[in-house]
Design a protein around this motif. Structure first.
Motif, PDB file in Angstrom:
ATOM      1  N   UNK A 104     -25.569 105.431  82.481  1.00  0.00           N
ATOM      2  CA  UNK A 104     -24.953 106.826  82.725  1.00  0.00           C
ATOM      3  C   UNK A 104     -22.858 106.283  82.806  1.00  0.00           C
ATOM      4  N   UNK A 105     -22.221 107.202  82.333  1.00  0.00           N
ATOM      5  CA  UNK A 105     -20.911 107.246  81.770  1.00  0.00           C
ATOM      6  C   UNK A 105     -20.678 106.563  83.567  1.00  0.00           C
ATOM      7  N   UNK A 106     -20.824 107.324  84.714  1.00  0.00           N
ATOM      8  CA  UNK A 106     -19.927 107.486  85.603  1.00  0.00           C
ATOM      9  C   UNK A 106     -20.851 106.096  85.879  1.00  0.00           C
ATOM     10  N   UNK A 107     -21.686 105.390  86.685  1.00  0.00           N
ATOM     11  CA  UNK A 107     -21.758 104.001  86.431  1.00  0.00           C
ATOM     12  C   UNK A 107     -21.720 103.361  85.972  1.00  0.00           C
ATOM     13  N   UNK A 108     -21.413 103.309  84.390  1.00  0.00           N
ATOM     14  CA  UNK A 108     -20.299 101.965  83.344  1.00  0.00           C
ATOM     15  C   UNK A 108     -18.929 102.355  84.439  1.00  0.00           C
ATOM     16  N   UNK A 109     -18.194 103.476  84.676  1.00  0.00           N
ATOM     17  CA  UNK A 109     -17.133 103.181  84.471  1.00  0.00           C
ATOM     18  C   UNK A 109     -16.374 102.339  85.988  1.00  0.00           C
ATOM     19  N   UNK A 110     -17.160 103.014  86.601  1.00  0.00           N
ATOM     20  CA  UNK A 110     -17.218 102.318  88.386  1.00  0.00           C
ATOM     21  C   UNK A 110     -18.051 100.528  88.390  1.00  0.00           C
ATOM     22  N   UNK A 111     -18.530 100.640  87.495  1.00  0.00           N
ATOM     23  CA  UNK A 111     -18.484  98.658  86.913  1.00  0.00           C
ATOM     24  C   UNK A 111     -17.512  98.390  86.536  1.00  0.00           C
ATOM     25  N   UNK A 112     -16.801  98.231  85.530  1.00  0.00           N
ATOM     26  CA  UNK A 112     -15.964  98.485  85.226  1.00  0.00           C
ATOM     27  C   UNK A 112     -14.307  98.668  85.979  1.00  0.00           C
TER      28      UNK A 112
END
Length: 122
Positions: A84-92
């Motif tokens: 999900x977007x939140x996980x992508x944003x956190x990872x990056x």
């Protein structure tokens, strides 16, 4: 797969909103290309697209070099993760600063590898 195949094999990708994560990522094995990263809302995929610059990396910035555009077959896609977007944003988190560094795509791959296992279904 090339960019046409990427969008052609999954109709949800074509109509989906996308979130860009930069277009200046680099790979030390491919010094005459940059990569752009985008996240597809409907499939939850974050992918990279290889964008070759036959005239060298500066051709990306200097229009006066008049370097030909890459052929569609050269626009290679790699799905980096499904999340999900939140996980992508956190990872990056912090990606704009990292993207400018040498071999930055390696960092993005390392950040995203834990988000989805191989063969995950979007």
């Amino acid at each position: 797969m090339n960019i046409r195949e990427f969008y052609g094999e999954e109709p949800r990708r074509q109509a989906s909103a996308e979130v860009p994560f930069g277009d200046g990522w680099t790979d030390h094995h491919d010094i005459h290309s940059t990569y752009r990263l985008s996240w597809v809302e409907d499939t939850r995929e974050i992918y990279s697209v290889r964008e070759p610059h036959p005239g060298g990396i500066l051709a990306r910035y200097l229009d006066q070099l008049r370097v030909d555009q890459a052929d569609i077959d050269e626009l290679r896609v790699e799905i980096l993760a499904v999340a999900d977007r939140e996980a992508i944003e956190a990872a990056l988190a912090g990606w704009p600063a990292v993207m400018e560094e040498h071999d930055s795509l390696r960092w993005a791959r390392r950040q995203l590898i834990s988000l989805s296992s191989a063969g995950a279904t979007p």
